[in-house]
Design a protein around this motif. Structure first.
Motif, PDB file in Angstrom:
ATOM      1  N   ALA A  19     -23.381   3.995  -7.109  1.00 45.40           N
ATOM      2  CA  ALA A  19     -23.579   2.835  -6.240  1.00 45.40           C
ATOM      3  C   ALA A  19     -22.287   2.459  -5.525  1.00 45.40           C
ATOM      4  O   ALA A  19     -21.189   2.880  -5.915  1.00 45.40           O
ATOM      5  CB  ALA A  19     -24.084   1.650  -7.067  1.00 45.40           C
ATOM      6  N   LEU A  20     -22.445   1.668  -4.474  1.00 43.59           N
ATOM      7  CA  LEU A  20     -21.328   1.072  -3.730  1.00 43.59           C
ATOM      8  C   LEU A  20     -21.584  -0.423  -3.638  1.00 43.59           C
ATOM      9  O   LEU A  20     -22.655  -0.855  -3.181  1.00 43.59           O
ATOM     10  CB  LEU A  20     -21.215   1.678  -2.333  1.00 43.59           C
ATOM     11  CG  LEU A  20     -20.740   3.127  -2.246  1.00 43.59           C
ATOM     12  CD1 LEU A  20     -20.931   3.662  -0.824  1.00 43.59           C
ATOM     13  CD2 LEU A  20     -19.272   3.246  -2.669  1.00 43.59           C
ATOM     14  N   TYR A  21     -20.580  -1.202  -4.027  1.00 44.44           N
ATOM     15  CA  TYR A  21     -20.721  -2.659  -4.136  1.00 44.44           C
ATOM     16  C   TYR A  21     -19.646  -3.339  -3.306  1.00 44.44           C
ATOM     17  O   TYR A  21     -18.491  -2.918  -3.294  1.00 44.44           O
ATOM     18  CB  TYR A  21     -20.589  -3.057  -5.608  1.00 44.44           C
ATOM     19  CG  TYR A  21     -20.447  -4.536  -5.878  1.00 44.44           C
ATOM     20  CD1 TYR A  21     -21.525  -5.404  -5.733  1.00 44.44           C
ATOM     21  CD2 TYR A  21     -19.225  -5.064  -6.302  1.00 44.44           C
ATOM     22  CE1 TYR A  21     -21.396  -6.757  -5.999  1.00 44.44           C
ATOM     23  CE2 TYR A  21     -19.086  -6.414  -6.574  1.00 44.44           C
ATOM     24  CZ  TYR A  21     -20.168  -7.258  -6.418  1.00 44.44           C
ATOM     25  OH  TYR A  21     -20.043  -8.594  -6.679  1.00 44.44           O
ATOM     26  N   LEU A  22     -20.046  -4.386  -2.606  1.00 47.46           N
ATOM     27  CA  LEU A  22     -19.092  -5.177  -1.825  1.00 47.46           C
ATOM     28  C   LEU A  22     -19.302  -6.656  -2.111  1.00 47.46           C
ATOM     29  O   LEU A  22     -20.369  -7.202  -1.825  1.00 47.46           O
ATOM     30  CB  LEU A  22     -19.243  -4.921  -0.323  1.00 47.46           C
ATOM     31  CG  LEU A  22     -18.250  -5.674   0.572  1.00 47.46           C
ATOM     32  CD1 LEU A  22     -16.826  -5.192   0.344  1.00 47.46           C
ATOM     33  CD2 LEU A  22     -18.619  -5.550   2.042  1.00 47.46           C
ATOM     34  N   ASP A  23     -18.287  -7.288  -2.682  1.00 43.61           N
ATOM     35  CA  ASP A  23     -18.294  -8.726  -2.899  1.00 43.61           C
ATOM     36  C   ASP A  23     -17.700  -9.386  -1.661  1.00 43.61           C
ATOM     37  O   ASP A  23     -17.148  -8.717  -0.780  1.00 43.61           O
ATOM     38  CB  ASP A  23     -17.472  -9.068  -4.140  1.00 43.61           C
ATOM     39  CG  ASP A  23     -17.898 -10.385  -4.782  1.00 43.61           C
ATOM     40  OD1 ASP A  23     -18.594 -11.174  -4.106  1.00 43.61           O
ATOM     41  OD2 ASP A  23     -17.531 -10.625  -5.939  1.00 43.61           O
ATOM     42  N   CYS A  24     -17.806 -10.691  -1.569  1.00 39.99           N
ATOM     43  CA  CYS A  24     -17.190 -11.406  -0.458  1.00 39.99           C
ATOM     44  C   CYS A  24     -16.854 -12.825  -0.889  1.00 39.99           C
ATOM     45  O   CYS A  24     -17.392 -13.327  -1.877  1.00 39.99           O
ATOM     46  CB  CYS A  24     -18.078 -11.413   0.779  1.00 39.99           C
ATOM     47  SG  CYS A  24     -19.658 -12.246   0.590  1.00 39.99           S
ATOM     48  N   ASP A  25     -15.953 -13.450  -0.148  1.00 38.91           N
ATOM     49  CA  ASP A  25     -15.581 -14.829  -0.429  1.00 38.91           C
ATOM     50  C   ASP A  25     -16.715 -15.764  -0.011  1.00 38.91           C
ATOM     51  O   ASP A  25     -17.296 -15.610   1.059  1.00 38.91           O
ATOM     52  CB  ASP A  25     -14.306 -15.203   0.332  1.00 38.91           C
ATOM     53  CG  ASP A  25     -13.114 -14.391  -0.131  1.00 38.91           C
ATOM     54  OD1 ASP A  25     -13.068 -14.031  -1.324  1.00 38.91           O
ATOM     55  OD2 ASP A  25     -12.230 -14.098   0.695  1.00 38.91           O
ATOM     56  N   LYS A  26     -17.037 -16.704  -0.858  1.00 34.17           N
ATOM     57  CA  LYS A  26     -18.071 -17.697  -0.571  1.00 34.17           C
ATOM     58  C   LYS A  26     -19.354 -17.050  -0.036  1.00 34.17           C
ATOM     59  O   LYS A  26     -19.813 -17.354   1.072  1.00 34.17           O
ATOM     60  CB  LYS A  26     -17.554 -18.732   0.429  1.00 34.17           C
ATOM     61  CG  LYS A  26     -16.340 -19.502  -0.076  1.00 34.17           C
ATOM     62  CD  LYS A  26     -15.836 -20.502   0.956  1.00 34.17           C
ATOM     63  CE  LYS A  26     -14.613 -21.254   0.454  1.00 34.17           C
ATOM     64  NZ  LYS A  26     -14.063 -22.188   1.465  1.00 34.17           N
ATOM     65  N   ARG A  57     -23.092  -7.513   5.355  1.00 34.36           N
ATOM     66  CA  ARG A  57     -21.703  -7.963   5.123  1.00 34.36           C
ATOM     67  C   ARG A  57     -21.292  -8.993   6.167  1.00 34.36           C
ATOM     68  O   ARG A  57     -20.732 -10.043   5.838  1.00 34.36           O
ATOM     69  CB  ARG A  57     -20.769  -6.748   5.178  1.00 34.36           C
ATOM     70  CG  ARG A  57     -19.287  -7.075   5.092  1.00 34.36           C
ATOM     71  CD  ARG A  57     -18.454  -5.938   5.662  1.00 34.36           C
ATOM     72  NE  ARG A  57     -18.605  -5.837   7.115  1.00 34.36           N
ATOM     73  CZ  ARG A  57     -18.219  -4.791   7.841  1.00 34.36           C
ATOM     74  NH1 ARG A  57     -17.697  -3.719   7.249  1.00 34.36           N
ATOM     75  NH2 ARG A  57     -18.374  -4.794   9.151  1.00 34.36           N
ATOM     76  N   ASP A  58     -21.580  -8.699   7.426  1.00 40.16           N
ATOM     77  CA  ASP A  58     -21.191  -9.601   8.510  1.00 40.16           C
ATOM     78  C   ASP A  58     -21.931 -10.932   8.440  1.00 40.16           C
ATOM     79  O   ASP A  58     -21.459 -11.941   8.967  1.00 40.16           O
ATOM     80  CB  ASP A  58     -21.435  -8.943   9.869  1.00 40.16           C
ATOM     81  CG  ASP A  58     -20.502  -7.760  10.127  1.00 40.16           C
ATOM     82  OD1 ASP A  58     -19.534  -7.589   9.349  1.00 40.16           O
ATOM     83  OD2 ASP A  58     -20.756  -7.000  11.078  1.00 40.16           O
ATOM     84  N   ALA A  59     -23.080 -10.934   7.774  1.00 43.64           N
ATOM     85  CA  ALA A  59     -23.844 -12.170   7.597  1.00 43.64           C
ATOM     86  C   ALA A  59     -23.372 -12.968   6.380  1.00 43.64           C
ATOM     87  O   ALA A  59     -23.929 -14.017   6.073  1.00 43.64           O
ATOM     88  CB  ALA A  59     -25.334 -11.853   7.460  1.00 43.64           C
ATOM     89  N   GLY A  60     -22.362 -12.440   5.686  1.00 43.86           N
ATOM     90  CA  GLY A  60     -21.808 -13.156   4.548  1.00 43.86           C
ATOM     91  C   GLY A  60     -22.520 -12.898   3.238  1.00 43.86           C
ATOM     92  O   GLY A  60     -22.484 -13.732   2.327  1.00 43.86           O
ATOM     93  N   LEU A  61     -23.152 -11.721   3.126  1.00 51.80           N
ATOM     94  CA  LEU A  61     -23.874 -11.392   1.906  1.00 51.80           C
ATOM     95  C   LEU A  61     -23.098 -10.369   1.067  1.00 51.80           C
ATOM     96  O   LEU A  61     -22.444  -9.466   1.606  1.00 51.80           O
ATOM     97  CB  LEU A  61     -25.248 -10.808   2.227  1.00 51.80           C
ATOM     98  CG  LEU A  61     -26.184 -11.637   3.109  1.00 51.80           C
ATOM     99  CD1 LEU A  61     -27.536 -10.953   3.224  1.00 51.80           C
ATOM    100  CD2 LEU A  61     -26.336 -13.048   2.603  1.00 51.80           C
TER     101      LEU A  61
END
Length: 211
Positions: A19-26, A57-61
């Protein structure tokens, strides 16, 4: 903004899932992405899946994409049915355990559209409330029973009008017969893999993810 996904391994029903996972701030929510037919070379690195991941990602998810059993470094062998939905369930449960309170959206392309829709029904039966399910050029012929789909949350079907893999009319007919509320978006002069139309796909998905 974080842009580089983290490679990881998830415990699946028949062994590890790559898998590939991307977290983001808030983060505003979670996005789980389901890739196309592995027998025909589909993986989580497919360019449509990659476009959907960047859009989420660009939508903040927070995003998670994964390879089904027998694909890439994932254990097992292809099932081409419920097995891949089982794998998606394991990925969804991993994502939910990591983020207990964020709304979840499912995005699936081609065979992955079948997987995402079927997963949505399973998750709803387990008490999960999905925010949105996106079915992109979906393999609707694999969906035998409307009850397999989730009944709540938003449902968006995006179908290329000149799809050479999935018969567009079959998707249109399926959409017309579907009793639950949903939207069907048609992409003109567009083939199955959205060659030259990935920006159009992003323009359709991004505002719906951002709501």
């Amino acid at each position: 903004m974080l842009t580089r996904e983290t490679p990881l391994v998830i415990d699946g029903p028949v062994g590890q899932l790559e898998a590939l996972y991307l977290d983001c701030d808030k983060p505003r929510g979670l996005a789980l992405l389901c890739h196309p037919n592995p027998v025909q070379g589909g993986t989580m690195l497919n360019k449509v899946v990659s476009t959907l991941q960047r859009t989420a990602r660009d939508a903040g998810l927070v995003t998670l994409r994964f390879n089904y059993r027998g694909t890439g470094a994932s254990a097992g062998s292809h099932d081409m049915g419920t097995g891949e939905v089982d794998d998606a369930l394991a990925a969804a449960q991993w994502l939910r355990a990591k983020h207990p309170d964020l709304p979840m959206t499912l995005l699936g392309f081609s065979f992955g559209g079948f997987v995402a829709a079927s997963l949505g029904g399973r998750l709803e039966a387990r008490g999960e409330t999905l925010k949105h399910v996106f079915m992109i050029a979906p393999a609707v012929m694999r969906l035998r029973d409307e009850d397999a789909l989730p009944h709540n949350g938003s449902l968006t079907v995006i179908q290329p009008e000149t799809d050479e893999v999935i018969d567009p009319q079959r998707v249109y007919d399926w959409s017309q017969q579907l009793s639950r509320p949903h939207e069907l978006l048609k992409v003109a002069e567009c083939g199955h893999f959205f060659h030259g139309k990935l920006t159009d796909l992003k323009d359709l998905v991004l505002p719906r993810l951002s709501n």
